[in-house]
Design a protein around this motif. Structure first.
Motif, PDB file in Angstrom:
ATOM      1  N   CYS A  44     -37.239  22.291  13.343  1.00 61.06           N
ATOM      2  CA  CYS A  44     -38.321  22.383  12.449  1.00 61.06           C
ATOM      3  C   CYS A  44     -38.025  21.182  11.069  1.00 61.06           C
ATOM      4  O   CYS A  44     -37.103  20.887  11.344  1.00 61.06           O
ATOM      5  N   VAL A  45     -38.825  22.221  10.738  1.00 58.33           N
ATOM      6  CA  VAL A  45     -38.253  21.166   8.913  1.00 58.33           C
ATOM      7  C   VAL A  45     -37.368  21.737   7.961  1.00 58.33           C
ATOM      8  O   VAL A  45     -37.348  22.767   7.568  1.00 58.33           O
ATOM      9  N   PRO A  46     -37.301  21.085   7.096  1.00 55.45           N
ATOM     10  CA  PRO A  46     -36.706  21.268   5.741  1.00 55.45           C
ATOM     11  C   PRO A  46     -37.455  22.131   4.946  1.00 55.45           C
ATOM     12  O   PRO A  46     -38.881  22.090   4.822  1.00 55.45           O
ATOM     13  N   ILE A  47     -37.225  23.200   4.052  1.00 52.36           N
ATOM     14  CA  ILE A  47     -37.614  24.642   3.174  1.00 52.36           C
ATOM     15  C   ILE A  47     -37.132  23.437   1.666  1.00 52.36           C
ATOM     16  O   ILE A  47     -35.655  23.566   1.688  1.00 52.36           O
ATOM     17  N   ILE A  48     -37.399  22.675   1.180  1.00 49.08           N
ATOM     18  CA  ILE A  48     -37.681  22.190  -0.710  1.00 49.08           C
ATOM     19  C   ILE A  48     -38.261  23.478  -1.279  1.00 49.08           C
ATOM     20  O   ILE A  48     -39.406  23.166  -1.180  1.00 49.08           O
ATOM     21  N   THR A  49     -37.336  23.696  -2.154  1.00 49.22           N
ATOM     22  CA  THR A  49     -37.452  24.830  -2.863  1.00 49.22           C
ATOM     23  C   THR A  49     -36.887  24.299  -4.312  1.00 49.22           C
ATOM     24  O   THR A  49     -36.695  24.678  -5.545  1.00 49.22           O
ATOM     25  N   GLU A  50     -36.517  22.968  -4.140  1.00 48.33           N
ATOM     26  CA  GLU A  50     -35.879  22.822  -5.716  1.00 48.33           C
ATOM     27  C   GLU A  50     -36.297  21.203  -6.551  1.00 48.33           C
ATOM     28  O   GLU A  50     -37.067  20.345  -5.244  1.00 48.33           O
TER      29      GLU A  50
ATOM     30  N   ARG B 126     -32.722  21.127   8.654  1.00 53.44           N
ATOM     31  CA  ARG B 126     -33.367  21.473   9.584  1.00 53.44           C
ATOM     32  C   ARG B 126     -33.491  22.575   9.708  1.00 53.44           C
ATOM     33  O   ARG B 126     -32.434  23.296  10.107  1.00 53.44           O
ATOM     34  N   ARG B 127     -34.644  23.415   9.266  1.00 50.70           N
ATOM     35  CA  ARG B 127     -34.472  24.931   9.288  1.00 50.70           C
ATOM     36  C   ARG B 127     -35.030  25.694  11.117  1.00 50.70           C
ATOM     37  O   ARG B 127     -36.066  24.275  11.284  1.00 50.70           O
ATOM     38  N   THR B 128     -34.702  26.161  11.265  1.00 49.50           N
ATOM     39  CA  THR B 128     -36.002  27.019  12.824  1.00 49.50           C
ATOM     40  C   THR B 128     -37.239  27.020  12.186  1.00 49.50           C
ATOM     41  O   THR B 128     -37.777  27.310  11.649  1.00 49.50           O
ATOM     42  N   VAL B 129     -37.522  27.356  13.178  1.00 54.04           N
ATOM     43  CA  VAL B 129     -39.102  27.301  12.907  1.00 54.04           C
ATOM     44  C   VAL B 129     -39.641  28.871  12.254  1.00 54.04           C
ATOM     45  O   VAL B 129     -40.456  28.697  11.728  1.00 54.04           O
ATOM     46  N   ALA B 130     -38.772  30.071  13.225  1.00 58.80           N
ATOM     47  CA  ALA B 130     -38.511  31.232  12.341  1.00 58.80           C
ATOM     48  C   ALA B 130     -38.694  31.641  10.974  1.00 58.80           C
ATOM     49  O   ALA B 130     -39.480  31.921  10.185  1.00 58.80           O
ATOM     50  N   GLU B 131     -37.303  30.730  10.640  1.00 61.14           N
ATOM     51  CA  GLU B 131     -37.400  30.482   9.624  1.00 61.14           C
ATOM     52  C   GLU B 131     -38.612  30.118   8.077  1.00 61.14           C
ATOM     53  O   GLU B 131     -38.425  30.778   7.478  1.00 61.14           O
ATOM     54  N   VAL B 132     -39.199  28.450   8.677  1.00 59.61           N
ATOM     55  CA  VAL B 132     -40.211  28.215   8.295  1.00 59.61           C
ATOM     56  C   VAL B 132     -41.511  28.891   8.225  1.00 59.61           C
ATOM     57  O   VAL B 132     -41.701  28.835   6.797  1.00 59.61           O
ATOM     58  N   TYR B 133     -42.248  29.264   9.190  1.00 61.18           N
ATOM     59  CA  TYR B 133     -43.068  29.842   8.713  1.00 61.18           C
ATOM     60  C   TYR B 133     -42.614  31.746   8.646  1.00 61.18           C
ATOM     61  O   TYR B 133     -43.650  32.070   7.208  1.00 61.18           O
ATOM     62  N   ASP B 134     -41.441  32.241   8.252  1.00 58.16           N
ATOM     63  CA  ASP B 134     -41.257  33.094   7.128  1.00 58.16           C
ATOM     64  C   ASP B 134     -41.378  32.725   5.987  1.00 58.16           C
ATOM     65  O   ASP B 134     -41.588  33.819   5.099  1.00 58.16           O
ATOM     66  N   TYR B 135     -41.001  31.591   5.813  1.00 53.08           N
ATOM     67  CA  TYR B 135     -40.912  31.531   4.515  1.00 53.08           C
ATOM     68  C   TYR B 135     -42.458  31.253   3.823  1.00 53.08           C
ATOM     69  O   TYR B 135     -42.829  31.585   3.262  1.00 53.08           O
ATOM     70  N   ILE B 136     -43.221  30.711   4.580  1.00 58.82           N
ATOM     71  CA  ILE B 136     -44.710  29.853   4.580  1.00 58.82           C
ATOM     72  C   ILE B 136     -45.139  31.279   4.654  1.00 58.82           C
ATOM     73  O   ILE B 136     -45.926  31.332   3.112  1.00 58.82           O
ATOM     74  N   ILE B 137     -44.999  32.051   5.051  1.00 60.50           N
ATOM     75  CA  ILE B 137     -46.022  33.338   4.663  1.00 60.50           C
ATOM     76  C   ILE B 137     -45.734  34.480   3.202  1.00 60.50           C
ATOM     77  O   ILE B 137     -46.695  34.852   3.125  1.00 60.50           O
TER      78      ILE B 137
ATOM     79  N   MET C  31     -46.520  19.817   6.931  1.00 65.18           N
ATOM     80  CA  MET C  31     -45.211  19.278   7.896  1.00 65.18           C
ATOM     81  C   MET C  31     -44.525  19.919   9.493  1.00 65.18           C
ATOM     82  O   MET C  31     -43.857  18.992  10.601  1.00 65.18           O
ATOM     83  N   ALA C  32     -44.687  21.448   8.935  1.00 65.61           N
ATOM     84  CA  ALA C  32     -43.972  22.089  10.612  1.00 65.61           C
ATOM     85  C   ALA C  32     -44.931  21.518  11.639  1.00 65.61           C
ATOM     86  O   ALA C  32     -44.534  21.506  12.517  1.00 65.61           O
ATOM     87  N   GLN C  33     -46.259  20.910  11.246  1.00 68.75           N
ATOM     88  CA  GLN C  33     -47.100  21.101  12.502  1.00 68.75           C
ATOM     89  C   GLN C  33     -46.706  19.360  13.004  1.00 68.75           C
ATOM     90  O   GLN C  33     -47.100  19.178  14.269  1.00 68.75           O
ATOM     91  N   TYR C  34     -46.602  19.851  12.294  1.00 64.98           N
ATOM     92  CA  TYR C  34     -46.356  17.361  12.800  1.00 64.98           C
ATOM     93  C   TYR C  34     -44.848  17.534  13.494  1.00 64.98           C
ATOM     94  O   TYR C  34     -44.856  16.699  14.009  1.00 64.98           O
ATOM     95  N   PHE C  35     -43.590  17.907  12.334  1.00 66.58           N
ATOM     96  CA  PHE C  35     -42.336  17.604  13.334  1.00 66.58           C
ATOM     97  C   PHE C  35     -41.432  18.194  13.487  1.00 66.58           C
ATOM     98  O   PHE C  35     -40.484  18.103  13.438  1.00 66.58           O
ATOM     99  N   GLY C  36     -42.183  19.915  13.507  1.00 74.72           N
ATOM    100  CA  GLY C  36     -41.454  20.807  14.386  1.00 74.72           C
ATOM    101  C   GLY C  36     -42.530  21.522  15.774  1.00 74.72           C
ATOM    102  O   GLY C  36     -43.799  20.869  16.171  1.00 74.72           O
ATOM    103  N   LYS C  37     -41.664  22.223  16.575  1.00 72.48           N
ATOM    104  CA  LYS C  37     -42.500  22.347  17.762  1.00 72.48           C
ATOM    105  C   LYS C  37     -43.106  23.633  16.640  1.00 72.48           C
ATOM    106  O   LYS C  37     -43.554  24.019  16.467  1.00 72.48           O
ATOM    107  N   SER C  38     -43.811  24.106  17.704  1.00 72.10           N
ATOM    108  CA  SER C  38     -45.240  24.397  17.452  1.00 72.10           C
ATOM    109  C   SER C  38     -44.456  26.137  17.981  1.00 72.10           C
ATOM    110  O   SER C  38     -43.410  26.341  18.428  1.00 72.10           O
ATOM    111  N   TYR C  39     -45.643  27.099  16.978  1.00 72.89           N
ATOM    112  CA  TYR C  39     -44.733  28.496  17.051  1.00 72.89           C
ATOM    113  C   TYR C  39     -44.990  28.969  18.124  1.00 72.89           C
ATOM    114  O   TYR C  39     -46.008  28.842  19.365  1.00 72.89           O
ATOM    115  N   ASN C  40     -43.686  29.664  19.313  1.00 74.41           N
ATOM    116  CA  ASN C  40     -43.582  29.920  19.961  1.00 74.41           C
ATOM    117  C   ASN C  40     -42.633  31.650  19.765  1.00 74.41           C
ATOM    118  O   ASN C  40     -41.627  31.350  19.613  1.00 74.41           O
ATOM    119  N   ALA C  41     -43.255  32.703  19.744  1.00 67.95           N
ATOM    120  CA  ALA C  41     -42.365  33.696  19.023  1.00 67.95           C
ATOM    121  C   ALA C  41     -41.216  33.733  19.756  1.00 67.95           C
ATOM    122  O   ALA C  41     -40.000  34.350  19.644  1.00 67.95           O
TER     123      ALA C  41
END
Length: 132
Positions: free
Chosen positions: A59-65, A75-86, A41-51
């Motif tokens: 970026c996109v929401p993080i859905i954990t419920e 919407r979360r930031t790209v950093a938050e989303v990638y931190d969650y993914i990793i 989802m981040a690839q389609y609807f968020g900005k590309s990762y740029n440190a």
């Protein structure tokens, strides 16, 4: 898809059948796939990762419920989303089975490849290499 994966993550350990090892493997696979779908989802609807801008880029929401109402779709930031993914992928990887007879299942080697791709797309090539 997120609803189903969240139900599995939340409830599989309470199932009466199966060993704890089997249940942990299923939970790890669901967590891993939840993170992978968030990545896609981040690839389609968020900005590309740029440190340099990841902490502020939308970026996109993080859905954990496992809920259809009251879920936070902010919407979360790209950093938050990638931190969650990793985090999800890294914590799940040790519990993925080493082999799978089912081609549609995530097993350890596939998990390594998927996590490596996430690091690669972040431009963290040395970390990607350790998984690829």
């Amino acid at each position: 898809m997120f609803y189903t994966l969240n139900v599995i993550v939340d409830e599989v350990m309470d199932v009466e059948d199966g060993t704890d090892t089997q249940k942990r493997a299923i939970q790890a696979e669901a967590r891993f796939m939840r993170a992978w779908y968030t990545y896609m989802m981040a690839q389609y609807f968020g900005k590309s990762y740029n440190a340099a801008t990841a902490a502020t880029d939308p970026c996109v929401p993080i859905i954990t419920e496992a809920s259809t109402v009251g879920t936070d779709f902010t919407r979360r930031t790209v950093a938050e989303v990638y931190d969650y993914i990793i985090t999800e992928m890294t914590e799940s990887l040790p519990y993925l089975t080493k082999r799978s007879a089912h081609q549609s299942r995530v097993f350890h080697a596939a998990g390594n490849a998927m996590l490596g791709k996430v690091y690669w797309m972040m431009g963290n090539y040395s970390e990607a290499l350790s998984y690829l």
